[in-house]
Design a protein around this motif. Structure first.
Motif, short mmCIF file in Angstrom:
data_model
loop_
_atom_site.label_atom_id
_atom_site.label_comp_id
_atom_site.label_asym_id
_atom_site.label_seq_id
_atom_site.Cartn_x
_atom_site.Cartn_y
_atom_site.Cartn_z
N GLU A 164 0.83 -1.19 0.00
CA GLU A 164 0.00 0.00 0.00
C GLU A 164 0.88 1.25 0.00
O GLU A 164 1.96 1.27 0.61
CB GLU A 164 -0.91 0.02 1.22
N PRO A 165 0.44 2.31 -0.67
CA PRO A 165 1.24 3.55 -0.64
C PRO A 165 1.18 4.21 0.73
O PRO A 165 0.23 4.02 1.50
CB PRO A 165 0.57 4.41 -1.71
N ARG A 166 2.21 4.99 1.02
CA ARG A 166 2.27 5.74 2.27
C ARG A 166 2.38 7.23 1.96
O ARG A 166 2.79 7.62 0.87
CB ARG A 166 3.47 5.31 3.11
N GLU A 167 2.05 8.04 2.95
CA GLU A 167 2.23 9.47 2.79
C GLU A 167 3.71 9.82 2.97
O GLU A 167 4.45 9.12 3.66
CB GLU A 167 1.38 10.23 3.80
N ALA A 168 4.12 10.91 2.35
CA ALA A 168 5.53 11.32 2.43
C ALA A 168 5.96 11.55 3.87
O ALA A 168 7.08 11.21 4.27
CB ALA A 168 5.74 12.59 1.60
N GLU A 169 5.08 12.11 4.67
CA GLU A 169 5.40 12.36 6.07
C GLU A 169 5.70 11.07 6.81
O GLU A 169 6.66 10.98 7.58
CB GLU A 169 4.25 13.11 6.74
N ALA A 170 4.88 10.03 6.58
CA ALA A 170 5.08 8.75 7.25
C ALA A 170 6.32 8.03 6.72
O ALA A 170 6.99 7.31 7.47
CB ALA A 170 3.85 7.87 7.07
N ALA A 171 6.64 8.21 5.44
CA ALA A 171 7.79 7.53 4.86
C ALA A 171 9.10 8.01 5.45
O ALA A 171 10.09 7.26 5.48
CB ALA A 171 7.80 7.72 3.35
N LEU A 172 9.14 9.25 5.95
CA LEU A 172 10.38 9.80 6.51
C LEU A 172 10.39 9.83 8.03
O LEU A 172 11.41 10.17 8.63
CB LEU A 172 10.58 11.23 6.00
N ALA A 173 9.28 9.47 8.65
CA ALA A 173 9.16 9.63 10.11
C ALA A 173 10.21 8.82 10.86
O ALA A 173 10.76 9.29 11.86
CB ALA A 173 7.76 9.24 10.56
N ALA A 174 10.49 7.60 10.42
CA ALA A 174 11.40 6.72 11.15
C ALA A 174 12.86 6.86 10.71
O ALA A 174 13.73 6.18 11.26
CB ALA A 174 10.96 5.26 10.99
#
Length: 376
Positions: A164-174
């Motif tokens: 599933e695709p993720r939002e850009a914010e979530a992709a960089l959070a970790a």
């Protein structure tokens, strides 16, 4: 000014305007006021190298309420070819093609999220073979680089992604956020924390529930400012590009913003009091010519000692190390800009421009009050 070390900054500038008859005036967002207001909006293109910007394009954006009413456009002198709804991104691409047709060259195209959120705009830059870095919204959908299309299950007929695709914010959070300094300002080094990763943007064909298939692979970059605000960007710079170069290239866009501000505050771009399409664009052209001439005078002057920012000599660097504050970072070399940036000084400090004023009355031309043919 152009060349592989130059960058082309695409932006827009708004001119507050009252009334309803001035060409292109409508209630829209005005960055100068920070809110929606009655104004005219112009798409701007600035060419910059060594942090010296020169405006190379200004084109009025016509809102839909104007393009849908040709009778309103006629008194303002809008050409028939311009009476068609075009987004700011489409106008910017048209101006970009015009610049390339006349031989203007640059290494990278920079734009904010008002342009970068458009997948059509990003794909158009790719089609033209350009290197770019643009802002995006934090909810931009992205996939991991290893995403694959697998055979569908059930009644679906087309392949679907295996994640599933993720939002850009979530992709960089970790991911780790590291501090980078990109240039020197009037109050010291300018720095922020950046995170970066490779992603495939979800801007392909729609496959289900308004979700898009994965597109090409790009850099996803996040900026965490000292104020707590976070910004997100996409770039097609090579996969081996370092964090410092990515951050420096993205932040080079401030040069175009500075040029637009100087055009309005110091050269009178927002002082036009006419209503016509031709008059507004002629006024914009004159301000661009004045800016280019003043930049020419500035570059022709020898640099005075102590002006601008300079790197310390090697023998002095060891002395400075002991006194460096915690978190010190050497400023970043920028793609398209000099490794030793100079602060842009206000245009008002440049030498004054002498203007020859001509007056015509009943067939007799005078210059500085002298009749034609007489010596001034």
């Amino acid at each position: 000014m152009g060349g592989a070390n130059a960058c082309l900054v695409i932006d827009y500038t708004a001119l507050p305007k009252k009334g309803t008859r001035s060409v292109g005036v409508a209630r829209q967002y005005c960055g100068h006021l920070g809110k929606k207001a009655t104004c005219q909006s112009l798409v701007s293109l600035n060419l910059a190298r060594d942090e010296v910007p020169v405006p190379v394009g200004l084109r009025l954006f016509l809102p839909e309420e104007w393009t849908a009413d040709p009778a309103r456009c006629a008194p303002a002198g809008v050409p028939e070819a311009a009476i068609s709804m075009q987004s700011k991104g489409e106008i910017a691409l048209t101006e970009l093609d015009r610049l390339q047709a006349v031989g203007v060259r640059f290494g990278v195209v920079l734009a904010d999220a008002r342009y970068g959120c458009s997948a059509v705009f990003r794909q158009a830059l790719d089609t033209r073979g350009l290197t770019w870095a643009v802002g995006i919204a934090k909810n931009q959908r992205v996939y991991d680089p290893g995403v694959r299309l697998v055979p569908p299950s059930g009644r679906a007929r087309k392949p679907v992604p295996d994640q599933e695709p993720r939002e850009a914010e979530a992709a960089l959070a970790a991911l780790p956020w590291r501090r980078v300094t990109w240039r020197w300002g009037t109050k010291g080094a300018l720095s922020a924390s950046f995170a970066m990763t490779r992603v495939r943007v979800g801007d392909g064909p729609v496959w289900a529930n308004n979700r898009h298939l994965p597109g090409d692979e790009f850099w996803l970059v996040g900026e965490w400012r000292t104020s707590g605000e976070r910004k997100y960007y996409l770039s097609n710079l090579p996969s081996h590009t370092t964090r410092r170069v990515l951050a420096g290239t993205i932040k080079a866009r401030w040069v175009g913003e500075q040029a637009d501000q100087q055009l309005k505050e110091e050269l009178g771009l927002d002082h036009f009091e006419g209503r016509s399409w031709t008059g507004l664009h002629r006024h914009a052209l004159m301000t661009c010519i004045a800016c280019a001439y003043l930049q020419h005078l500035r570059l022709a002057q020898p640099e005075r000692a102590g002006r601008g920012k300079r790197w310390p000599a090697y023998r002095d660097r060891r002395r400075l190390r002991a006194g460096r504050p915690s978190g010190y970072h050497r400023p970043t070399p920028v793609i398209g800009l000099s490794k030793r940036p100079l602060a842009i000084r206000p245009l008002a400090r440049r030498p004054a421009v002498t203007v020859m004023v001509f007056q015509c009355s009943k067939g007799t031309a005078t210059r500085h009050g002298s009749p034609r043919g007489a010596r001034p």
